[in-house]
Design an enzyme around this catalytic site. Structure first.
Site, PDB file in Angstrom:
ATOM      1  N   SER A 172       0.843  -1.209   0.000  1.00 55.14           N
ATOM      2  CA  SER A 172       0.000   0.000   0.000  1.00 55.14           C
ATOM      3  C   SER A 172       0.874   1.253   0.000  1.00 55.14           C
ATOM      4  CB  SER A 172      -0.906   0.007   1.230  1.00 55.14           C
ATOM      5  OG  SER A 172      -0.135  -0.026   2.414  1.00 55.14           O
ATOM      6  N   CYS A 173       2.032   1.177  -0.666  1.00 53.05           N
ATOM      7  CA  CYS A 173       2.985   2.268  -0.593  1.00 53.05           C
ATOM      8  C   CYS A 173       2.520   3.469  -1.390  1.00 53.05           C
ATOM      9  CB  CYS A 173       4.346   1.824  -1.109  1.00 53.05           C
ATOM     10  SG  CYS A 173       4.390   1.604  -2.885  1.00 53.05           S
ATOM     11  N   GLY A 174       3.195   4.571  -1.184  1.00 53.13           N
ATOM     12  CA  GLY A 174       2.868   5.788  -1.910  1.00 53.13           C
ATOM     13  C   GLY A 174       3.911   6.847  -1.642  1.00 53.13           C
ATOM     14  N   GLU A 186      -0.675   7.404  -5.617  1.00 53.30           N
ATOM     15  CA  GLU A 186       0.107   6.559  -6.520  1.00 53.30           C
ATOM     16  C   GLU A 186      -0.722   6.031  -7.688  1.00 53.30           C
ATOM     17  OE1 GLU A 186       3.527   3.160  -6.036  1.00 53.30           O
ATOM     18  OE2 GLU A 186       1.755   3.062  -4.764  1.00 53.30           O
TER      19      GLU A 186
END
Length: 290
Positions: A123-125, A229
């Site tokens: 769940s990166c951004g 993202e």
């Protein structure tokens, strides 16, 4: 051993779901049963060149096994590392959970990418005004002004169509999906993954490798929230409309406005909210200015 390692005959034992033993508590009693969960495993993306032994790690992302070649290609494209599928000589997947993208000898890559990317969570951004400005300048394709146009009734039909083809979600209830629609409401493609950004990279990577970019005449729908993202990657592919089942973040709205993208959230139960560029939504009365 990984469920996605190659077997002795060289074939890939691909599995996106896994059965696990579960103790279920209900009404004061505990029963044992078997549940199904989405598989999450690391994928190491490497970059190399033809006729050289030089290989460098670009990123490690936690993903659901499947469409790994497309995921790697989509990641390299949406991150601005490569611009065209013709730059790729071959994509190798000869090790367990490792994909190596070999570029043609004359393709130059900004060396800072090897320091910029390391670990990518599911769940990166990224955030910040400098990043937004960089996306706006570096994106490969541009959203077409006032295109595509779509009727609200068509958008209202998207969630049910998406849900009807989410095969892994039916089994696990814990996986994201990205899909492409036509302006007439036809569902063209869908990709699923535990990481919402991975699902979109798989979808974009499929079209990147098949030469069907940009996606300016398609509509993107994602099953979860609309993060910064996802807007970044969609803008890079030239998508003018992004529809999300969930809520957008503040930076997602800001970036969508910067990129002239129509961003829609809470698309369910025959309603939705338009957060930017409402001009692409066909209504009987003029759309409000956002």
């Amino acid at each position: 051993m990984s469920k996605f390692c190659k077997s002795e005959d060289g074939s890939e034992a691909e599995s996106s779901v896994k059965k696990v033993a579960v103790a279920k508590h209900r009404d004061g009693t505990i029963d044992n049963f078997t549940d199904v969960v989405s598989v999450e495993e690391p994928l190491e993306i490497r970059l190399g060149w033809t006729n050289t032994d030089e290989i460098q790690q670009i990123a490690v992302t936690m993903r659901t096994p499947g469409d790994d070649r497309e995921l790697a290609a989509g990641f390299l494209f949406t991150e601005g590392i490569i611009c065209d599928a013709s730059e790729i000589d071959e994509i190798e997947s000869d090790k367990c959970n490792v994909v190596t993208v070999r570029l043609k000898t004359d393709v130059k890559v900004d060396q800072t990418v090897f320091a910029r990317h390391s670990f990518v969570a599911s769940s990166c951004g990224v955030c910040g005004k400098k990043t937004i400005a960089a996306v706006r300048v570096k994106r490969q394709f541009r959203c077409e002004s006032n295109s595509p146009m779509i009727e609200p009734a068509i958008i209202n039909g998207f969630p049910e169509k998406l849900r009807s083809v989410q095969s892994d979600f039916d089994q696990t209830g814990g996986i994201h999906a990205s899909c492409l629609f036509t302006t007439g409401g036809e569902l063209l493609q869908i990709r699923e993954d535990v990481g919402r950004h991975n699902a979109l990279d798989k979808l974009i990577g499929t079209n990147f490798l098949s030469g069907t970019m940009p996606l300016t005449d398609k509509i993107l729908m994602v099953s979860g929230r609309a993060s910064f993202e996802l807007v970044q990657k969609a803008a890079h592919a030239g998508l003018g409309i992004l529809v999300a089942v969930g809520a957008p973040s503040s930076l997602a709205v800001q970036l969508a406005e910067e990129c002239d993208m129509t961003l829609i959230g809470f698309a369910r139960n025959n309603r939705f909210n338009i957060y930017s560029c409402a001009n692409r939504i066909l209504t009987r009365e003029p759309a409000p200015t956002l």
